[in-house]
Design a protein around this motif. Sequence first.
Motif, PDB file in Angstrom:
ATOM      1  N   MET A   1       0.840  -1.197   0.000  1.00  0.00           N
ATOM      2  CA  MET A   1       0.000   0.000   0.000  1.00  0.00           C
ATOM      3  C   MET A   1       0.874   1.245   0.000  1.00  0.00           C
ATOM      4  O   MET A   1       1.883   1.301   0.698  1.00  0.00           O
ATOM      5  CB  MET A   1      -0.926  -0.010   1.222  1.00  0.00           C
ATOM      6  CG  MET A   1      -1.910   1.140   1.276  1.00  0.00           C
ATOM      7  SD  MET A   1      -3.038   1.043   2.684  1.00  0.00           S
ATOM      8  CE  MET A   1      -4.047  -0.351   2.193  1.00  0.00           C
ATOM      9  N   ASN A   2       0.496   2.239  -0.783  1.00  0.00           N
ATOM     10  CA  ASN A   2       1.225   3.502  -0.861  1.00  0.00           C
ATOM     11  C   ASN A   2       0.341   4.620  -0.319  1.00  0.00           C
ATOM     12  O   ASN A   2      -0.748   4.867  -0.846  1.00  0.00           O
ATOM     13  CB  ASN A   2       1.616   3.799  -2.305  1.00  0.00           C
ATOM     14  CG  ASN A   2       2.470   2.683  -2.901  1.00  0.00           C
ATOM     15  OD1 ASN A   2       3.390   2.192  -2.260  1.00  0.00           O
ATOM     16  ND2 ASN A   2       2.164   2.281  -4.119  1.00  0.00           N
ATOM     17  N   ILE A   3       0.824   5.289   0.728  1.00  0.00           N
ATOM     18  CA  ILE A   3       0.030   6.293   1.433  1.00  0.00           C
ATOM     19  C   ILE A   3       0.731   7.641   1.361  1.00  0.00           C
ATOM     20  O   ILE A   3       1.923   7.745   1.674  1.00  0.00           O
ATOM     21  CB  ILE A   3      -0.153   5.918   2.908  1.00  0.00           C
ATOM     22  CG1 ILE A   3      -0.618   4.469   3.048  1.00  0.00           C
ATOM     23  CG2 ILE A   3      -1.110   6.865   3.605  1.00  0.00           C
ATOM     24  CD1 ILE A   3      -0.238   3.857   4.368  1.00  0.00           C
ATOM     25  N   ALA A   4       0.009   8.670   0.978  1.00  0.00           N
ATOM     26  CA  ALA A   4       0.543  10.033   1.012  1.00  0.00           C
ATOM     27  C   ALA A   4       0.071  10.715   2.293  1.00  0.00           C
ATOM     28  O   ALA A   4      -1.124  10.738   2.590  1.00  0.00           O
ATOM     29  CB  ALA A   4       0.068  10.820  -0.202  1.00  0.00           C
ATOM     30  N   VAL A   5       1.005  11.212   3.069  1.00  0.00           N
ATOM     31  CA  VAL A   5       0.690  12.027   4.239  1.00  0.00           C
ATOM     32  C   VAL A   5       0.996  13.474   3.858  1.00  0.00           C
ATOM     33  O   VAL A   5       2.160  13.840   3.686  1.00  0.00           O
ATOM     34  CB  VAL A   5       1.488  11.595   5.478  1.00  0.00           C
ATOM     35  CG1 VAL A   5       1.229  12.540   6.645  1.00  0.00           C
ATOM     36  CG2 VAL A   5       1.126  10.162   5.875  1.00  0.00           C
ATOM     37  N   ILE A   6      -0.045  14.251   3.691  1.00  0.00           N
ATOM     38  CA  ILE A   6       0.096  15.635   3.231  1.00  0.00           C
ATOM     39  C   ILE A   6      -0.047  16.568   4.426  1.00  0.00           C
ATOM     40  O   ILE A   6      -1.049  16.538   5.141  1.00  0.00           O
ATOM     41  CB  ILE A   6      -0.965  15.985   2.168  1.00  0.00           C
ATOM     42  CG1 ILE A   6      -0.963  14.950   1.044  1.00  0.00           C
ATOM     43  CG2 ILE A   6      -0.725  17.385   1.624  1.00  0.00           C
ATOM     44  CD1 ILE A   6       0.295  14.880   0.249  1.00  0.00           C
ATOM     45  N   PHE A   7       0.964  17.390   4.619  1.00  0.00           N
ATOM     46  CA  PHE A   7       0.997  18.309   5.756  1.00  0.00           C
ATOM     47  C   PHE A   7       0.520  19.691   5.314  1.00  0.00           C
ATOM     48  O   PHE A   7       1.116  20.310   4.442  1.00  0.00           O
ATOM     49  CB  PHE A   7       2.425  18.380   6.306  1.00  0.00           C
ATOM     50  CG  PHE A   7       2.650  19.447   7.333  1.00  0.00           C
ATOM     51  CD1 PHE A   7       1.904  19.488   8.490  1.00  0.00           C
ATOM     52  CD2 PHE A   7       3.624  20.402   7.134  1.00  0.00           C
ATOM     53  CE1 PHE A   7       2.116  20.476   9.433  1.00  0.00           C
ATOM     54  CE2 PHE A   7       3.855  21.399   8.076  1.00  0.00           C
ATOM     55  CZ  PHE A   7       3.097  21.433   9.232  1.00  0.00           C
ATOM     56  N   ALA A   8      -0.592  20.124   5.885  1.00  0.00           N
ATOM     57  CA  ALA A   8      -1.153  21.439   5.540  1.00  0.00           C
ATOM     58  C   ALA A   8      -1.482  22.205   6.814  1.00  0.00           C
ATOM     59  O   ALA A   8      -2.566  22.774   6.960  1.00  0.00           O
ATOM     60  CB  ALA A   8      -2.403  21.277   4.672  1.00  0.00           C
ATOM     61  N   GLY A   9      -0.520  22.209   7.745  1.00  0.00           N
ATOM     62  CA  GLY A   9      -0.796  22.798   9.047  1.00  0.00           C
ATOM     63  C   GLY A   9      -0.182  24.158   9.289  1.00  0.00           C
ATOM     64  O   GLY A   9      -0.306  24.718  10.372  1.00  0.00           O
ATOM     65  N   GLY A  10       0.519  24.716   8.286  1.00  0.00           N
ATOM     66  CA  GLY A  10       1.184  26.002   8.490  1.00  0.00           C
ATOM     67  C   GLY A  10       0.204  27.155   8.588  1.00  0.00           C
ATOM     68  O   GLY A  10      -0.898  27.110   8.033  1.00  0.00           O
ATOM     69  N   THR A  11       0.623  28.197   9.292  1.00  0.00           N
ATOM     70  CA  THR A  11      -0.229  29.374   9.455  1.00  0.00           C
ATOM     71  C   THR A  11       0.091  30.481   8.465  1.00  0.00           C
ATOM     72  O   THR A  11      -0.602  31.493   8.420  1.00  0.00           O
ATOM     73  CB  THR A  11      -0.096  29.935  10.885  1.00  0.00           C
ATOM     74  OG1 THR A  11       1.294  30.241  11.145  1.00  0.00           O
ATOM     75  CG2 THR A  11      -0.578  28.916  11.912  1.00  0.00           C
ATOM     76  N   GLY A  12       1.152  30.311   7.683  1.00  0.00           N
ATOM     77  CA  GLY A  12       1.459  31.266   6.622  1.00  0.00           C
ATOM     78  C   GLY A  12       1.956  32.610   7.102  1.00  0.00           C
ATOM     79  O   GLY A  12       1.695  33.635   6.472  1.00  0.00           O
ATOM     80  N   GLN A  13       2.734  32.644   8.183  1.00  0.00           N
ATOM     81  CA  GLN A  13       3.198  33.915   8.733  1.00  0.00           C
ATOM     82  C   GLN A  13       4.119  34.655   7.780  1.00  0.00           C
ATOM     83  O   GLN A  13       4.065  35.876   7.680  1.00  0.00           O
ATOM     84  CB  GLN A  13       3.905  33.661  10.072  1.00  0.00           C
ATOM     85  CG  GLN A  13       2.961  33.146  11.157  1.00  0.00           C
ATOM     86  CD  GLN A  13       3.685  32.885  12.464  1.00  0.00           C
ATOM     87  OE1 GLN A  13       4.897  33.040  12.557  1.00  0.00           O
ATOM     88  NE2 GLN A  13       2.947  32.487  13.477  1.00  0.00           N
ATOM     89  N   SER A 102       3.778  -0.673   4.406  1.00  0.00           N
ATOM     90  CA  SER A 102       3.302   0.306   3.431  1.00  0.00           C
ATOM     91  C   SER A 102       4.388   1.339   3.168  1.00  0.00           C
ATOM     92  O   SER A 102       5.257   1.604   4.017  1.00  0.00           O
ATOM     93  CB  SER A 102       2.051   1.025   3.952  1.00  0.00           C
ATOM     94  OG  SER A 102       0.990   0.128   4.159  1.00  0.00           O
ATOM     95  N   ILE A 103       4.346   1.929   1.992  1.00  0.00           N
ATOM     96  CA  ILE A 103       5.241   3.039   1.661  1.00  0.00           C
ATOM     97  C   ILE A 103       4.500   4.330   1.943  1.00  0.00           C
ATOM     98  O   ILE A 103       3.351   4.515   1.524  1.00  0.00           O
ATOM     99  CB  ILE A 103       5.680   2.976   0.195  1.00  0.00           C
ATOM    100  CG1 ILE A 103       6.603   1.761  -0.028  1.00  0.00           C
ATOM    101  CG2 ILE A 103       6.396   4.267  -0.224  1.00  0.00           C
ATOM    102  CD1 ILE A 103       6.967   1.524  -1.474  1.00  0.00           C
ATOM    103  N   VAL A 104       5.142   5.222   2.685  1.00  0.00           N
ATOM    104  CA  VAL A 104       4.515   6.502   3.017  1.00  0.00           C
ATOM    105  C   VAL A 104       5.297   7.621   2.350  1.00  0.00           C
ATOM    106  O   VAL A 104       6.526   7.646   2.378  1.00  0.00           O
ATOM    107  CB  VAL A 104       4.433   6.702   4.546  1.00  0.00           C
ATOM    108  CG1 VAL A 104       5.803   6.695   5.192  1.00  0.00           C
ATOM    109  CG2 VAL A 104       3.689   7.992   4.891  1.00  0.00           C
ATOM    110  N   LEU A 105       4.566   8.526   1.699  1.00  0.00           N
ATOM    111  CA  LEU A 105       5.163   9.679   1.016  1.00  0.00           C
ATOM    112  C   LEU A 105       4.747  10.933   1.777  1.00  0.00           C
ATOM    113  O   LEU A 105       3.566  11.288   1.805  1.00  0.00           O
ATOM    114  CB  LEU A 105       4.689   9.754  -0.436  1.00  0.00           C
ATOM    115  CG  LEU A 105       5.002   8.547  -1.331  1.00  0.00           C
ATOM    116  CD1 LEU A 105       3.858   7.526  -1.282  1.00  0.00           C
ATOM    117  CD2 LEU A 105       5.236   8.986  -2.767  1.00  0.00           C
TER     118      LEU A 105
END
Length: 239
Positions: A1-13, A102-105
């Motif tokens: 299984m190939n899983i993408a973990v996408i990080f979208a937690g920044g506040t954009g300072q 699993s492979i995580v990206l």
Amino acid sequence: MNIAVIFAGGTGQRMNTRSKPKQFLDVHGKPVLIYTLEVFSNHPMIDKIILVCLDSYITYCKKIIKKWDVSKVEKIITGGKSGQESIFKGLKSAYEYCPEDSIVLIHDGVRPLIDEATISKDIMSVKKYGSAITISSAVETVIIKNKNDEVGTILNRSDCEIAKAPQCFYLRDIYNAHLKALDENNVNFIDSASLMHHYGYKLSTVEGPAENIKITTPSDFYIFRAIIDAKENLQIIGL
């Protein structure tokens, strides 16, 4: 299984936006985050996506994911106080219901210009070598300054690469490395490559596109928009 973990937690300072974080800014009516998610969701080798998001934007993420029909987003979870903690929370979520082989990206939600070919090469690199750090060549001179803010060492540019994302591993390896970091209170790693290197893992590199930029500042945003405009114009004239 190939899983993408996408990080979208920044506040954009550093983006200096007053309305919303950078990952939710619109380009031609579509949020930057959706451009990123679509690349992974449309990739035939990606099975699931876990999105790590600001708690206050989870409802909004669900709304735009539904609107743009990003079908492979399996979970949306709240991020942590730091990038390292947020990535660990995403990995922990994956570890709870995905096989450990699993492979995580691991990828930034504000790197929307990653392409399908690079993702494929990353997955194949993990299968062959156990890891894949997406890179691009340094195009300017890299120096190490000394304590007096003077030029110290000038590095050979041909030996220098810029570490980008995705950064990819077997789930069991990156998860266990994070557990070890937590146990030792090592909480200041700048990215997954740094963490894995610290704990002795060999890291293989995969050359990615030069335009695989991380949208951090206003100029990055304008570059991204210009590239999208250029690609659309080429499609219109049939190139």
